[in-house]
Design an enzyme around this catalytic site. Structure first.
Site, short mmCIF file in Angstrom:
data_model
loop_
_atom_site.label_atom_id
_atom_site.label_comp_id
_atom_site.label_asym_id
_atom_site.label_seq_id
_atom_site.Cartn_x
_atom_site.Cartn_y
_atom_site.Cartn_z
N CYS B 193 0.84 -1.18 0.00
CA CYS B 193 0.00 0.00 0.00
C CYS B 193 0.88 1.25 0.00
O CYS B 193 1.73 1.40 0.88
CB CYS B 193 -0.90 -0.01 1.23
SG CYS B 193 -1.83 1.51 1.41
N CYS B 218 -5.50 0.40 5.98
CA CYS B 218 -5.85 1.82 6.02
C CYS B 218 -7.02 2.19 5.12
O CYS B 218 -7.49 3.32 5.12
CB CYS B 218 -4.63 2.69 5.68
SG CYS B 218 -4.24 2.74 3.93
N ASP B 345 22.55 -3.18 -16.74
CA ASP B 345 22.34 -4.43 -16.03
C ASP B 345 21.20 -5.18 -16.71
O ASP B 345 20.06 -4.75 -16.67
CB ASP B 345 21.97 -4.09 -14.58
CG ASP B 345 21.72 -5.34 -13.74
OD1 ASP B 345 21.84 -6.46 -14.27
OD2 ASP B 345 21.40 -5.17 -12.55
#
Lengths: 228, 450
Positions: B193, B218, B345
């Site tokens: 979240c 929440c 990468d």
């Protein structure tokens, strides 16, 4: 896992979730990875509660591969740029200190394996500088790149059957000799002393050789210079 | 820098304009009569922006746009230079501009958009170490300085939707639950979240972290989508229904890729926010032709050839999913570079679900791996379980593309990272132009292309 399957050896991968009970001694190979700071904090908190079990597994000879954040966590502490020491698991005699610049780039190593010297390649991305104590030895010697700390020429750490490294890329597929060494040690611990049958490592060796030559040709220069 | 170079110098006029007159953008935008739209986010910026331009043009407006995806401040300036007539007079009703996430604060300080579209935030190839959190923060702070800007946000992406919690007027778009016929299996890493950091609970996923989420701690949850896509159908072409407060209509797109439904919904929402007639959106989208390397379609000896940019695991997964929907045998080409603009990468390739190809290898005749990291691409396919005899390592782009086109597949798919994209397109066009003619002079042409 693939290298066992290709040899028709049964293999199973188990993910140990946060808070999930696990007896590490029952496993043949354990893997500890890294992640973002946020993810690593979550993992470190979880591993704290498992410290003793992990320690027993290590002493019992379980093969452990720990990369980057997982590597740092096994040591005594990580000292932040502000001088604060975040305690590690203290399972391996090493510690890490935050450095002023991130060490990012391709790396080439020389490894001592039972069959002789192997050349390993991978990619590092870390700002922590790791220093080894007397109780551990390095995984390999840096031929190009930074390695543990950019100054003493060593990369990674070894203790019993624990292998630590900053190299991902990932480490094992491009370095089949190291991968098979880990598997051989795991089989030996089970009392199955058989020698692994050879595989056709044509693509593995090609990827390894191309990168090794490119990285060592570019020398230890940092940044994109010397690249195509 | 190479990111700029990758767009073939199309930003040069913009650089010059900004050098001569640092206030160039501020002055230029005064001549845009009706409004400025900006599009930002990780994936889908170029396609969405071009769709917005198409919708606006369908409504009869003159539009300035950075269509080729030069999305740093110079590229934005270059779009205005290109849109200027004699005497530097800009005659446009709208400017619609894709803006790199990290450049948004700078660009928005030059010109405040009337509408800001945010497509999604995905982990990037450069982002293995929490850069994403910083990117979201940059965009959030830029929005903080744009109180009058209306936001057009993807409700299905929690990282995007949280941007709508401030004071700005906001229009949300999203996708209702639909059954996907073909999809890759993606690592469902825990989605946290953005408000409180706890793990989100999902009623359904579309892909990556996009779906119907709710935080049980929440209460942060997917906002209701004012513009909602439903009943997505099709493979090579896409059809779906759009429902918005003032109506409901059917939209068709002449391109594959489930993710393009999101891009189209974003463009449709811009039309809704600007009060354009439904016809403008439907026609603008139906006529849409993708930009370079966005499932760009070519034809070779009567069969379709697709060229697609890949730059992160989510994008590559969705491209593979689009390929899986194509029926018939396939030859596949993958060019992987590791220059700065591609991401140095390349371990992100191991987060892509190439295993999907091994689960049903029957349609694949060949996989040609090319580019600077051709060998790594081949190795990845091998470890995914793709039959080794189908994998070919041909680092040269010319030889690689020729090799893929020499296959007998009913469909050809070319995937390329950023810095190999323009050359791959040029080579592909060259080979197609050569057509059926005998291969004389081939060596010479190869040299010219190299």
């Amino acid at each position: 896992m693939q290298r066992l399957k290709w040899r028709h050896l049964p293999v199973e991968v188990a993910e140990v979730a946060l808070g999930q009970d696990a007896d590490f001694e029952e496993f043949d190979v354990l893997f500890l990875g890294g992640g973002s700071d946020r993810e690593q904090d979550i993992m470190a908190a979880d591993l704290k509660s498992r410290r003793d079990g992990l320690g027993r597994a290590i002493e019992a000879g379980v093969v452990v591969l720990a990369i980057c954040g997982g590597y740092q966590m096994l040591g005594h502490f990580y000292r932040t740029a502000g001088g604060r020491e975040i305690p590690g698991l203290s399972l391996l005699d090493l510690h890490t200190v935050a450095g002023p610049r991130r060490m990012i780039g391709n790396v080439a190593l020389e490894l001592e394996l039972p069959g002789g010297v192997a050349w390993a390649v991978g990619f590092e991305n870390h700002s922590g500088r790791t220093f080894l104590g007397r109780g551990v030895r390095p995984l390999g010697r840096v031929v190009a790149g930074n390695g543990n700390n950019g100054s003493d020429g060593w990369e990674g750490a070894r203790y019993r059957n624990v292998f630590c490294s900053y190299l991902h890329g990932p480490l094992l597929p491009k370095n089949p000799l190291l991968a098979d060494h880990l598997l051989q040690l795991a089989l030996a611990r089970r009392g199955e002393g058989q020698t692994l049958s050879p595989l056709d490592d044509g693509l593995e060796n090609l990827a390894n050789r191309v990168m090794y030559e490119r990285v060592t040709r570019a020398g230890t220069r940092k940044g994109p210079s010397g690249r195509r | 820098m190479s990111r700029v170079r990758g767009t073939r110098g199309s930003t040069l006029p913009g650089r010059v304009a900004l050098k001569i007159c640092p206030r160039f953008l501020r002055l230029a935008v005064r001549q845009v009569r009706r409004g400025v739209v900006m599009v930002t986010g990780t994936n889908g910026k170029t396609t969405t922006n071009n769709m917005v331009a198409g919708v606006l043009e369908s409504a009869g407006y003159r539009v300035i746009a950075n269509r080729e995806g030069a999305n740093l401040v110079w590229g934005v300036a270059a779009a205005f230079v290109a849109g200027a007539g004699a005497f530097g007079r800009i005659k446009a009703d709208f400017a619609t501009l894709e803006v790199d996430e990290a450049s948004l604060p700078v660009v928005a300080s030059h010109l405040a958009p009337d509408l800001l579209v945010v497509t999604n935030f995905f982990r990037d190839q450069l982002d293995r170490y929490g850069e994403l959190d910083r990117t979201v923060e940059l965009v959030q702070r830029a929005i903080g300085k744009l109180p009058l800007t209306r936001l057009v946000l993807n409700a299905d992406d929690p990282l995007v939707a949280q941007l709508g919690k401030g004071e700005n007027k906001t229009l949300f778009f999203g996708l209702a639950q639909t059954v996907r016929l073909t999809a890759t299996v993606q690592t469902r890493e825990a989605r946290f979240c953005p408000a409180c950091g706890r793990e989100l609970s999902y009623a359904f996923y579309h892909y990556s972290q996009l779906g119907d989420y709710r935080c049980l701690t929440c209460g942060f949850a997917r906002p209701g989508a004012a513009v909602e896509g439903q009943a997505v159908r099709g493979g090579d072409r896409l059809e779906f229904t759009v429902r918005w407060p003032a109506g409901q209509t059917s939209v068709s797109l002449d391109l594959p890729g489930y993710y393009n439904v999101y891009n189209a919904l974003a463009a449709f929402s811009v039309g809704v926010a600007l009060g354009l007639p439904e016809k403008a959106m439907v026609e603008g989208l139906a006529r849409f032709a993708p930009a370079i390397g966005r499932m760009e379609r070519f034809s070779h000896r009567g069969r379709p050839v697709y060229l697609n940019l890949v730059k992160n695991p989510t994008g590559f997964n969705e491209s593979l999913a689009a390929m899986l929907t194509g029926s018939g045998t396939k030859d596949v080409f993958m060019a992987i570079n590791d220059n700065d603009a591609d991401g140095r990468d390349i371990s992100w390739l191991w987060d892509v679900d190439f295993e999907a190809l091994a689960r049903d290898p029957a349609p694949y005749l060949s996989f040609t791996c090319a580019g600077i990291r051709a060998q790594d691409m081949a190795l990845r396919l091998k470890y995914a379980g793709v039959p080794v005899e189908l994998i070919r390592v041909i680092p040269g782009l010319v030889e690689g593309i020729e090799g893929a086109l020499a296959g007998r597949g009913a469909l050809v798919y070319l995937f390329s990272t950023y810095t190999a994209l323009w050359r791959s397109q040029a080579i592909l066009k060259e080979v197609l132009a050569r057509g059926e003619e005998p291969a004389t002079g081939l060596a010479e042409r190869r040299r010219a292309l190299r």
